[in-house]
Motif scaffolding. Structure first.
Motif, PDB file in Angstrom:
ATOM      1  N   LYS A 161      68.651 -49.087 -64.825  1.00 21.63           N
ATOM      2  CA  LYS A 161      68.487 -48.014 -65.191  1.00 21.63           C
ATOM      3  C   LYS A 161      67.399 -47.190 -64.798  1.00 21.63           C
ATOM      4  N   ARG A 162      67.598 -45.660 -65.234  1.00 20.53           N
ATOM      5  CA  ARG A 162      66.574 -44.704 -64.706  1.00 20.53           C
ATOM      6  C   ARG A 162      66.939 -43.635 -65.771  1.00 20.53           C
ATOM      7  N   SER A 163      65.681 -42.983 -66.256  1.00 27.01           N
ATOM      8  CA  SER A 163      65.547 -42.207 -67.025  1.00 27.01           C
ATOM      9  C   SER A 163      65.963 -40.509 -66.197  1.00 27.01           C
ATOM     10  N   GLN A 237      74.576 -41.661 -61.723  1.00 28.30           N
ATOM     11  CA  GLN A 237      75.104 -43.408 -62.553  1.00 28.30           C
ATOM     12  C   GLN A 237      74.243 -44.458 -62.818  1.00 28.30           C
ATOM     13  N   HIS A 238      73.143 -43.990 -62.888  1.00 25.68           N
ATOM     14  CA  HIS A 238      71.569 -45.001 -62.911  1.00 25.68           C
ATOM     15  C   HIS A 238      71.196 -44.686 -64.588  1.00 25.68           C
ATOM     16  N   LEU A 239      71.726 -43.586 -65.048  1.00 24.13           N
ATOM     17  CA  LEU A 239      71.272 -43.055 -65.903  1.00 24.13           C
ATOM     18  C   LEU A 239      72.445 -43.619 -67.184  1.00 24.13           C
ATOM     19  N   PHE A 244      73.638 -50.186 -59.619  1.00 28.21           N
ATOM     20  CA  PHE A 244      72.506 -50.859 -59.303  1.00 28.21           C
ATOM     21  C   PHE A 244      72.609 -51.244 -57.775  1.00 28.21           C
ATOM     22  N   ASP A 245      71.645 -50.294 -57.412  1.00 22.91           N
ATOM     23  CA  ASP A 245      71.185 -50.318 -55.757  1.00 22.91           C
ATOM     24  C   ASP A 245      70.572 -52.070 -54.803  1.00 22.91           C
ATOM     25  N   VAL A 246      71.782 -52.573 -54.016  1.00 23.99           N
ATOM     26  CA  VAL A 246      71.161 -53.679 -53.507  1.00 23.99           C
ATOM     27  C   VAL A 246      70.850 -53.730 -51.723  1.00 23.99           C
ATOM     28  N   ASN A 269      78.797 -42.732 -48.591  1.00 25.94           N
ATOM     29  CA  ASN A 269      77.789 -42.584 -47.284  1.00 25.94           C
ATOM     30  C   ASN A 269      76.513 -42.673 -48.771  1.00 25.94           C
ATOM     31  N   ASP A 270      76.014 -43.860 -49.388  1.00 25.05           N
ATOM     32  CA  ASP A 270      75.458 -44.577 -49.871  1.00 25.05           C
ATOM     33  C   ASP A 270      75.719 -45.691 -50.371  1.00 25.05           C
ATOM     34  N   PRO A 271      75.800 -46.595 -49.396  1.00 24.08           N
ATOM     35  CA  PRO A 271      75.733 -48.145 -49.369  1.00 24.08           C
ATOM     36  C   PRO A 271      75.228 -49.483 -49.989  1.00 24.08           C
ATOM     37  N   PRO A 272      73.227 -48.469 -50.599  1.00 24.61           N
ATOM     38  CA  PRO A 272      73.258 -49.924 -51.038  1.00 24.61           C
ATOM     39  C   PRO A 272      73.480 -49.547 -52.618  1.00 24.61           C
ATOM     40  N   HIS A 273      74.399 -48.373 -53.157  1.00 21.83           N
ATOM     41  CA  HIS A 273      75.260 -48.063 -54.934  1.00 21.83           C
ATOM     42  C   HIS A 273      75.572 -48.481 -54.851  1.00 21.83           C
ATOM     43  N   PHE A 274      75.823 -50.233 -56.277  1.00 22.32           N
ATOM     44  CA  PHE A 274      77.193 -50.422 -56.214  1.00 22.32           C
ATOM     45  C   PHE A 274      76.984 -49.531 -57.200  1.00 22.32           C
TER      46      PHE A 274
HETATM   47 ZN   LIG Z   1      71.973 -45.848 -56.374  1.00 24.18          ZN
END
Ligand SMILES: [Zn+2]
Length: 305
Positions: A161-163, A237-239, A244-246, A269-274
């Motif tokens: 989660k992010r603010s 999407q974190h909002l 979840f970044d892995v 192009n953002d592979p850690p981001h699920f």
């Molecule tokens: Zn992310």
């Protein structure tokens, strides 16, 4: 009743036999093909925009990204949907925002506090996700552990989660640095950069899209697009507590386990981001998503026709 001659009766019997054979052949073909027909997605022709419109309960006339996204600028609406839109067709069990951008911290806080979420300590940091996303992630981590692997958060608690202010801070870490860089290179004037620093978010997005289209990249270390590096304030999407970044994203087995539990790479192009979609891979095309392969990675992105 007319009495038929013998040759005529023979011909009619032959015709009946041929008809019976044709019907039997047709029935056999249907029998053989039936399982394949049943395996097709129920909504195989559903387009992404239609899937989102239906999910949001918007009127049939709302077919355009500006209406779906609630953003007047057409090119920004297209861009935000194509970059981060997969989340909008997630399983009905989770909650997604009904528009493409949160405009301030209050809107984000209201969405987050009215969604069911839970927190877990992972690698010493607190990760908060919507309940279904968290359960799926814990199950994926347990499955990984059984084969001696780990699934851990990248860059601390902002892996989950992010603010709203988190998304401003991360965006500015690229945006302001890139502005300084291009001013030093003489590509953007100091006056233009000063105005851009204080622009509203949508204006910043518009300007970055224009600058990047001329080759002035705003991504991390001035490489690539900023949109693959981080989402603009209010659009992450974190909002929604469904991302979840892995750390171990490069491990093929980890990606397979995440996929199995409803987590997919959805931002090219953002592979850690699920992103938690809560769907099986077979279901994704029926939600208007298509997969594209970049590098070694498969991304499920909106099929925007
Ligand atoms: Zn992310």
């Amino acid at each position: 009743m007319a009495v038929l001659g013998f040759p005529t009766m023979k011909r009619q019997m032959r015709v009946r036999q041929e008809n019976v054979m044709a019907i039997l052949l047709f029935a056999t073909v249907l029998f053989v093909l039936a399982p394949f027909a049943a395996a097709q997605p129920t909504f195989s022709t559903t387009t992404f925009l239609e899937a989102v419109r239906t999910k949001f309960g918007k009127p049939a006339s709302c077919k355009h990204p500006t209406c779906i996204c609630s953003i007047a600028d057409e090119s920004i609406a297209w861009r935000l949907l194509s970059e981060y839109g997969s989340i909008f067709v997630a399983a009905d069990a989770v909650r997604v925002p009904s528009h493409c951008i949160f405009e301030n911290e209050k809107q984000v806080t209201e969405f987050q506090s009215s969604s069911r979420s839970s927190s877990e300590i992972m690698s010493g940091v607190t990760i908060e996700l919507q309940d279904e996303a968290m359960t799926a992630l814990l199950n994926a981590q347990a499955e990984a552990r059984r084969i001696g692997l780990r699934i851990t958060p990248l860059d601390g608690s902002i892996a989950g989660k992010r603010s709203y202010s988190d998304t401003i801070r991360i965006w500015n870490s690229r945006y302001l640095r890139a502005l300084d860089h291009w001013v030093r290179r003489g590509k953007i004037s100091p006056e233009e950069a000063q105005t851009a620093r204080n622009d509203a978010v949508l204006v910043q997005i518009r300007k970055v899209m224009d600058w990047e289209s001329t080759g002035l990249n705003f991504g991390t270390n001035i490489k690539g697009s900023i949109f693959s590096s981080t989402a603009p304030p209010g659009t992450s999407q974190h909002l929604s507590m469904l991302a979840f970044d892995v750390v171990q994203y490069a491990n093929r087995n980890i990606r397979a386990i995440m996929n199995k539990h409803g987590w997919y790479q959805t931002v090219a192009n953002d592979p850690p981001h699920f992103t938690f979609l809560g769907l099986t891979e077979k279901e994704l095309p029926s939600r208007g998503l298509k997969n594209i392969v970049k590098g070694n990675y498969k991304f499920w992105v909106p099929d925007l026709k």
